[in-house]
Design a protein around this motif. Structure first.
Motif, PDB file in Angstrom:
ATOM      1  N   UNK A  50       0.841  -1.202   0.000  1.00 53.85           N
ATOM      2  CA  UNK A  50       0.000   0.000   0.000  1.00 53.85           C
ATOM      3  C   UNK A  50       0.879   1.256   0.000  1.00 53.85           C
ATOM      4  N   UNK A  51       0.551   2.192  -0.872  1.00 54.12           N
ATOM      5  CA  UNK A  51       1.300   3.437  -0.954  1.00 54.12           C
ATOM      6  C   UNK A  51       2.596   3.360  -1.735  1.00 54.12           C
ATOM      7  N   UNK A 110       4.823   6.228  -3.633  1.00 54.60           N
ATOM      8  CA  UNK A 110       4.541   7.569  -3.112  1.00 54.60           C
ATOM      9  C   UNK A 110       5.800   8.137  -2.449  1.00 54.60           C
ATOM     10  N   UNK A 111       5.774   9.438  -2.192  1.00 56.33           N
ATOM     11  CA  UNK A 111       6.929  10.085  -1.567  1.00 56.33           C
ATOM     12  C   UNK A 111       7.180   9.533  -0.167  1.00 56.33           C
ATOM     13  N   UNK A 112       6.101   9.289   0.575  1.00 57.69           N
ATOM     14  CA  UNK A 112       6.253   8.840   1.963  1.00 57.69           C
ATOM     15  C   UNK A 112       6.541   7.336   2.056  1.00 57.69           C
ATOM     16  N   UNK A 113       5.958   6.557   1.131  1.00 56.75           N
ATOM     17  CA  UNK A 113       6.134   5.103   1.167  1.00 56.75           C
ATOM     18  C   UNK A 113       6.617   4.603  -0.193  1.00 56.75           C
ATOM     19  N   UNK A 114       7.837   4.931  -0.570  1.00 55.90           N
ATOM     20  CA  UNK A 114       8.326   4.536  -1.899  1.00 55.90           C
ATOM     21  C   UNK A 114       8.338   3.022  -2.107  1.00 55.90           C
ATOM     22  N   UNK A 158      -4.121   0.537   5.676  1.00 57.07           N
ATOM     23  CA  UNK A 158      -3.417   0.334   4.407  1.00 57.07           C
ATOM     24  C   UNK A 158      -3.985   1.255   3.327  1.00 57.07           C
ATOM     25  N   UNK A 159      -5.307   1.399   3.317  1.00 62.87           N
ATOM     26  CA  UNK A 159      -5.945   2.272   2.335  1.00 62.87           C
ATOM     27  C   UNK A 159      -5.508   3.726   2.516  1.00 62.87           C
ATOM     28  N   UNK A 184      -7.824   2.108  -3.426  1.00 62.57           N
ATOM     29  CA  UNK A 184      -7.059   0.862  -3.409  1.00 62.57           C
ATOM     30  C   UNK A 184      -6.506   0.574  -4.798  1.00 62.57           C
ATOM     31  N   UNK A 185      -5.181   0.503  -4.920  1.00 64.29           N
ATOM     32  CA  UNK A 185      -4.543   0.209  -6.196  1.00 64.29           C
ATOM     33  C   UNK A 185      -4.370  -1.291  -6.397  1.00 64.29           C
TER      34      UNK A 185
END
Length: 392
Positions: free
Chosen positions: A166-167, A170-174, A209-210, A218-219
């Motif tokens: 999840x994520x 993203x910048x926070x959770x690469x 997680x979402x 949700x991806x």
């Protein structure tokens, strides 16, 4: 070993662009032997194709589990039966199988899934894994097998990669939320609420997680199952007056002396207990003003007092369909307490209430005995509760 109750719950959020989840969850419990099997499978990709592959894998596992033979043998058969993607060189479905026996022994078999989390004494606890390959060239799939014995308050969390990834990007959770992030989250939650149920834990992990997704969509399919071992939580649900008035004092004493949560559903039943135990009843007229159901009442020593047939009928509807009200009412409170219990003693008075024999009343108003039997069956079959049904 002290008897443990197993609470097993599952929660899922399907991929935002799909109408069908690509993850499948199935469970089976043998009420005689106490053996419990739970399977979470993640089909490659998403949508209908992934759903078919995941369900096929989970169903194979459940069918094999009906045998008393060690599951590892069958896990190898499942792994080798699944086709391998020619491009990615991975199976078309991954799976986690949790196999629990009544003596407390657990075997967990993973193939391609994120490693499970064992929360013991509120802290993530690592269990060594034994790996088994299939000795096929260019096929790198392996089974990871764990064996250990459950302890009181253990929680086993297993999930699809929709949780750990999840994520991602993203910048926070690469690299995604990852297993470590999930472990830290559930450690913190249990630290704040040591009695956190399996149902709430599964729901909160999926929700968290979402939240890691930048757009809150949700991806991938996000699925989580939680198995919680604990000393049984006991509840008494009493409804209906005894057949003979001479047993009123006995009826009240059964309720008074019960060790656990006490619920009375029915005005006449509550009046009998109040009279015999010399305890006043107070009706909360304004707590659920928007509810169509009668209000709840309070009595010293009793955890919940509700009206009878109407509230019990709606409680059964909630338990049957696993629905929730957006706002609380008497039935939602009762259903929640039953879901959070493990051993449930249902005490049914058999005196006929003439008000419920009127043919002009709606058909939903079932005879109390039939209604309570249906509640007992639902609690046993849907929620794996241990239910004792007693008539007085």
């Amino acid at each position: 070993m002290k008897k443990l109750f197993t609470e097993l719950e599952f929660h899922q959020m399907r991929k935002a662009t799909e109408n069908t989840p690509g993850d499948a969850f199935m469970m089976q419990k043998n009420t005689q032997s106490g053996r419990l099997i739970a399977v979470l499978s993640d089909g490659l990709g998403s949508g209908v194709k992934a759903n078919i592959l995941a369900n096929m894998t989970a169903r194979m596992a459940i069918r094999f589990a009906e045998s008393n033979t060690d599951f590892l043998h069958y896990a190898k058969i499942i792994m080798n039966a699944l086709p391998v993607c020619r491009v990615r060189k991975i199976a078309y479905a991954t799976f986690t199988v949790v196999d629990y026996h009544n003596d407390g022994t657990i075997q967990i078999v993973e193939q391609g899934s994120p490693p499970f989390i064992l929360l013991r004494n509120g802290i993530p606890h690592e269990i060594p894994c034994t790996e088994y390959g299939n000795n096929t060239p260019h096929d790198y799939r392996k089974l990871c097998v764990y064996r250990f014995t459950a302890q009181p308050e253990d929680r086993i969390l297993f999930f699809s990669d929709g949780v750990t990834e999840a994520g991602m990007g993203s910048h926070r959770y690469p690299l995604g939320w990852r297993r470590q992030g999930c472990a830290e989250f559930i450690k913190d939650r249990v630290g704040k609420d040591v009695a956190l149920s399996a149902r709430k834990a599964a729901e909160e992990i999926v929700h968290e997680a979402l939240l890691k997704e930048p757009d809150r969509l949700a991806h991938d399919d996000i699925s989580c199952a939680v198995l919680y071992f604990r000393t049984p939580r006991r509840t008494l649900l009493a409804s209906g007056p005894p057949f003979s008035e001479t047993r009123d004092s006995e009826y009240a004493e059964i309720i008074r002396s019960f060790a656990g949560t006490k619920i009375i559903s029915g005005g006449t039943s509550a009046d009998i207990v109040a009279r015999e135990l010399k305890r006043p009843i107070h009706t909360e007229l304004f707590r659920f003003r928007k509810s169509a159901l009668p209000p709840i009442s309070t009595m010293d020593g009793i955890d919940l007092v509700t009206e009878g047939i109407l509230t019990l009928t709606e409680t059964l509807n909630l338990l049957d369909e696993k629905k929730r009200y957006s706002t609380e009412n008497a039935a939602s409170l009762l259903a929640e307490r039953l879901r959070n219990s493990d051993e449930i003693h249902i005490l049914v008075g058999t005196k006929i209430n003439q008000a419920h024999q009127d043919p002009s009343l709606p058909i939903e108003l079932e005879i109390r005995r039939s209604l309570m039997r249906r509640i007992a069956t639902t609690l046993e079959e849907r929620y794996f509760k241990e239910v004792k049904l007693e008539f007085i």
